[in-house]
Design an enzyme around this catalytic site. Structure first.
Site, PDB file in Angstrom:
ATOM      1  N   ASP A  98      30.478  40.259  40.184  1.00 18.65           N
ATOM      2  CA  ASP A  98      31.650  41.051  39.823  1.00 18.65           C
ATOM      3  C   ASP A  98      32.900  40.207  40.082  1.00 18.65           C
ATOM      4  O   ASP A  98      33.076  39.696  41.194  1.00 18.65           O
ATOM      5  CB  ASP A  98      31.693  42.314  40.706  1.00 18.65           C
ATOM      6  CG  ASP A  98      31.933  43.560  39.880  1.00 18.65           C
ATOM      7  OD1 ASP A  98      31.138  44.512  39.969  1.00 18.65           O
ATOM      8  OD2 ASP A  98      32.941  43.567  39.123  1.00 18.65           O
ATOM      9  N   ASP A 191      36.133  43.092  36.389  1.00 23.59           N
ATOM     10  CA  ASP A 191      36.622  44.418  36.779  1.00 23.59           C
ATOM     11  C   ASP A 191      37.992  44.722  36.153  1.00 23.59           C
ATOM     12  O   ASP A 191      38.906  43.904  36.243  1.00 23.59           O
ATOM     13  CB  ASP A 191      36.752  44.413  38.316  1.00 23.59           C
ATOM     14  CG  ASP A 191      37.011  45.777  38.879  1.00 23.59           C
ATOM     15  OD1 ASP A 191      36.179  46.662  38.668  1.00 23.59           O
ATOM     16  OD2 ASP A 191      38.060  45.957  39.521  1.00 23.59           O
ATOM     17  N   GLU A 244      35.020  44.965  32.018  1.00 27.16           N
ATOM     18  CA  GLU A 244      35.150  46.409  32.129  1.00 27.16           C
ATOM     19  C   GLU A 244      36.531  46.721  31.580  1.00 27.16           C
ATOM     20  O   GLU A 244      37.543  46.307  32.160  1.00 27.16           O
ATOM     21  CB  GLU A 244      35.050  46.899  33.572  1.00 27.16           C
ATOM     22  CG  GLU A 244      35.151  48.420  33.626  1.00 27.16           C
ATOM     23  CD  GLU A 244      35.688  48.966  34.930  1.00 27.16           C
ATOM     24  OE1 GLU A 244      36.478  48.280  35.587  1.00 27.16           O
ATOM     25  OE2 GLU A 244      35.293  50.083  35.294  1.00 27.16           O
ATOM     26  N   HIS A 313      28.057  52.430  38.874  1.00 26.31           N
ATOM     27  CA  HIS A 313      28.381  52.877  40.237  1.00 26.31           C
ATOM     28  C   HIS A 313      29.587  53.819  40.276  1.00 26.31           C
ATOM     29  O   HIS A 313      29.937  54.342  41.342  1.00 26.31           O
ATOM     30  CB  HIS A 313      28.636  51.642  41.105  1.00 26.31           C
ATOM     31  CG  HIS A 313      29.842  50.874  40.646  1.00 26.31           C
ATOM     32  ND1 HIS A 313      29.851  50.132  39.467  1.00 26.31           N
ATOM     33  CD2 HIS A 313      31.071  50.778  41.153  1.00 26.31           C
ATOM     34  CE1 HIS A 313      31.048  49.609  39.300  1.00 26.31           C
ATOM     35  NE2 HIS A 313      31.801  49.978  40.306  1.00 26.31           N
ATOM     36  N   ASP A 314      30.227  53.988  39.108  1.00 25.27           N
ATOM     37  CA  ASP A 314      31.399  54.881  39.048  1.00 25.27           C
ATOM     38  C   ASP A 314      31.091  56.208  38.358  1.00 25.27           C
ATOM     39  O   ASP A 314      31.978  57.064  38.266  1.00 25.27           O
ATOM     40  CB  ASP A 314      32.528  54.229  38.216  1.00 25.27           C
ATOM     41  CG  ASP A 314      33.150  53.033  38.878  1.00 25.27           C
ATOM     42  OD1 ASP A 314      33.655  52.154  38.153  1.00 25.27           O
ATOM     43  OD2 ASP A 314      33.106  52.962  40.124  1.00 25.27           O
TER      44      ASP A 314
HETATM   45  O1  ISL Z   1      35.487  55.796  37.277  1.00 30.73           O
HETATM   46  C1  ISL Z   1      36.181  55.326  36.424  1.00 30.73           C
HETATM   47  C2  ISL Z   1      35.794  55.276  35.006  1.00 30.73           C
HETATM   48  O2  ISL Z   1      36.158  56.518  34.443  1.00 30.73           O
HETATM   49  C3  ISL Z   1      37.549  54.812  36.783  1.00 30.73           C
HETATM   50  O3  ISL Z   1      38.183  55.713  37.622  1.00 30.73           O
HETATM   51  C4  ISL Z   1      37.345  53.462  37.471  1.00 30.73           C
HETATM   52  O4  ISL Z   1      37.931  53.424  38.729  1.00 30.73           O
HETATM   53  C5  ISL Z   1      37.990  52.409  36.610  1.00 30.73           C
HETATM   54  O5  ISL Z   1      37.206  52.346  35.453  1.00 30.73           O
HETATM   55  C6  ISL Z   1      37.996  51.040  37.280  1.00 30.73           C
HETATM   56  O6  ISL Z   1      36.771  50.805  37.907  1.00 30.73           O
HETATM   57  C7  ISL Z   1      36.645  49.523  38.532  1.00 30.73           C
HETATM   58  O7  ISL Z   1      37.789  49.206  39.322  1.00 30.73           O
HETATM   59  C8  ISL Z   1      38.018  49.991  40.491  1.00 30.73           C
HETATM   60  C9  ISL Z   1      36.770  50.266  41.327  1.00 30.73           C
HETATM   61  O8  ISL Z   1      37.035  51.340  42.220  1.00 30.73           O
HETATM   62  C10 ISL Z   1      35.591  50.659  40.441  1.00 30.73           C
HETATM   63  O9  ISL Z   1      34.429  50.833  41.229  1.00 30.73           O
HETATM   64  C11 ISL Z   1      35.403  49.552  39.422  1.00 30.73           C
HETATM   65  O10 ISL Z   1      34.257  49.816  38.601  1.00 30.73           O
HETATM   66  C12 ISL Z   1      39.016  49.206  41.310  1.00 30.73           C
HETATM   67  O11 ISL Z   1      38.492  47.903  41.522  1.00 30.73           O
END
Ligand code: ISL
Ligand code: CA
Length: 531
Positions: A98, A191, A244, A313-314
């Site tokens: 990541d 990310d 992402e 994971h989100d």
């Molecule tokens: O969950 C989500 C998708 O709908 C968003 O709120 C998410 O936080 C966003 O897509 C960004 O995610 C990434 O960056 C964040 C981290 O908390 C997430 O786990 C990561 O996947 C900040 O680094």
């Protein structure tokens, strides 16, 4: 269509904290991952996306990096990481890591010096004399005061945003990427990569969420950075990138991934993951499969290449969100996996999805560990949402559903001590040991689907053509040369009269086929082949 290993790979995302604990502290770790590499190889995994294992104070469980070149002691040592890379290579499994470069942790040395107004590091971050009106991804303000100025954080205040106008930041990130690529990783999951460049710090147009996004979402400056990172780093290795990219449209995705752009190879889009919500992920609507299907078709036919996923994971668990984890757990989990593994694009499986892990039953706010969950609940409280409503909304969407430990055995098997977050109780057959033993389990069906995909190039490089898609019935074809796959997915809990003939010979179905009356069962999936 040029061929590439990352187009042909079955990718498996590991969230290290919740995968497997080897030293009995209740926290997953790298040695735990090493102990499960044979399991992943048996399943048919070619490539692992490893969520952050860098040093981090864990405010956002690793997405707040305090040292990109060292391993979080909770997960192990650099020696463990080198062993993981070696053990993966022995099994022909690639790893991507990541790359979290929109922000660092506030404990990163760069930020500590920046706060102290060190002339070199001050401008590694975004400082302003007074806040603007931007709102953050986790709700609330995006500015935190320190001494006589404010710094920007689109996420937690412990995640200060890097200043991508500063060429030194670019050079630092190049070094970090080289460090890991020289160790033999096969690339990065980047990310929130399409928000890293803030064109201006002007006030934004007032919005319900993410006021200010027009100043940083998919900006030209971001494209320039991605072109530079590819030219100066990625192109020097046998590596790829998957970004992402929040809020991205098909056109914006193609602007990032088309080979002529020289930026990213793939992106995770969110449009299909937003088909069960009203403008904001915390306000879920009743899931309508036809909306998910229509959006998938839009991306299958519009995007140059897709990174296909239904969980990460989100996100809540897909069998609970898009299937029926009570009345049709096996049927809907296997139907969703059949869709994921026959669509065009690289399939990403999230840990536990292969056994149909479902959402958890968090009894109180104390059970939740995700900072986003707690911040949103506090916001709802400030807005005087009744407790019952807050509980329901939080339970529907919390990222913690995806972060419950993997149950390796009938007794649990994640750790010999209390895990950092609760296991999913009432697991019943939802554990690896039971499902490997049971030849007709979700796990064994996923293994078979992976085998089918990997042994037929048509499912990798073939065309995608929607044949029928209404009322939650999804029929599509994949064609390459003389070989044609017909896939039928019933994403509803109803018997449906098939509007088309099943063509060719049946290769796989998740349920017995008695098609006398041409009725397809609830959550039935059928794969047939004509060659
Ligand atoms: O969950 C989500 C998708 O709908 C968003 O709120 C998410 O936080 C966003 O897509 C960004 O995610 C990434 O960056 C964040 C981290 O908390 C997430 O786990 C990561 O996947 C900040 O680094
Ligand atoms: Ca551990």
């Amino acid at each position: 269509m040029t061929k590439a290993f990352w187009k042909e790979s079955i990718v498996y995302q590991i969230y290290p904290r919740s995968f497997c604990d080897s030293n009995g502290d209740g926290i997953g770790d790298i040695q735990g991952i090493i102990s499960k590499l044979d399991y992943l190889q048996e399943l048919g995994v070619d490539l692992i996306w490893l969520s952050p294992v860098y040093e981090s104070p864990n405010l956002d469980f690793g997405y707040d990096v305090s040292d990109y070149l060292n391993i979080n002691p909770e997960y192990g040592t650099m020696k463990d990481m080198d062993e993981l890379l070696l053990e993966c290579e022995k099994r022909g499994i690639r790893i991507i890591m990541d790359l979290v470069i929109n922000h660092t942790s506030d404990q990163h040395q760069w930020f500590i010096k920046s706060k102290q107004k060190d002339p070199v590091y001050r401008d590694y971050y975004i400082w302003k004399d007074k806040p603007n009106n931007w709102s953050g991804f986790f709700s609330g303000t995006t500015w935190e005061k320190y001494e006589d100025a404010y710094y920007l954080h689109l996420f937690l205040k412990e995640q200060p945003d890097l200043n991508w106008h500063n060429p030194k930041v670019l050079e630092e990130v190049k070094e970090i990427m080289h460090f890991w690529l020289k160790k033999g990783i096969a690339g990065f999951r980047c990310d929130v990569i399409n928000v890293i460049y803030k064109t201006s710090l002007e006030n934004g147009k007032k919005r319900i969420a993410l006021t200010g996004k027009e100043h940083y979402h998919s900006q030209d400056g971001c494209h320039d950075i991605l072109k530079t990172l590819r030219r100066d780093v990625i192109n020097h290795y046998d590596a790829f990138t998957v970004g992402e990219t929040v809020l991205v449209t098909v056109e914006q995705a193609n602007d990032l991934i088309h080979p002529s752009r020289g930026e990213l190879d793939m992106v995770f889009s969110f449009e299909h993951m937003e088909t069960d919500q009203i403008n904001n992920k915390w306000f879920k609507t009743k899931f309508k499969p036809e909306k998910l299907i229509d959006t998938l078709i839009k991306w299958q036919t519009g995007a140059y290449w897709n990174a296909n996923y239904l969980e990460n994971h989100d996100q809540p668990r897909s069998v609970s969100r898009f299937g029926d984890d009570k009345n049709f757990h096996y049927e809907s989990a296997t139907a969703l996996m059949a869709m994921l593994l026959t669509l065009k694009g690289t399939p990403f499986i999230y840990q536990g999805q292969e056994i149909g892990m479902k959402n958890g039953d968090f009894k109180s706010m104390e059970d939740y560990k995700d900072p986003e969950t707690h911040r949103i609940e506090a916001l709802m409280k400030r807005l005087h949402f009744p407790k019952a409503l807050r509980t329901r909304l939080i339970h529907k969407t919390s990222r913690d559903h995806a972060r419950m430990p993997i149950p390796w055995t009938k007794e649990g098997g994640f750790s010999i001590s209390k895990p950092w977050i609760q296991m999913n109780d009432k697991m019943g057959t939802i554990n690896v040991e039971t499902q490997i033993e049971d030849k007709s389990s979700i796990w064994n069906q996923v293994k078979k689907l992976i085998e089918i995909r990997k042994s037929h190039e048509t499912l990798i490089y073939g065309t995608f053509e929607p044949i029928y898609h209404r009322h939650g019935l999804f029929v599509y074809e994949r064609t390459l040369d003389q070989e044609k796959f017909h896939i039928v997915i019933n994403l509803t809990n109803r018997f449906i009269k098939l509007p088309i003939e099943i063509k060719g010979s049946i290769l796989w179905s998740n349920q017995p086929l008695d098609m006398g009356n041409k009725m397809i069962k609830p959550y039935q999936a059928i794969i047939s082949i004509e060659s």
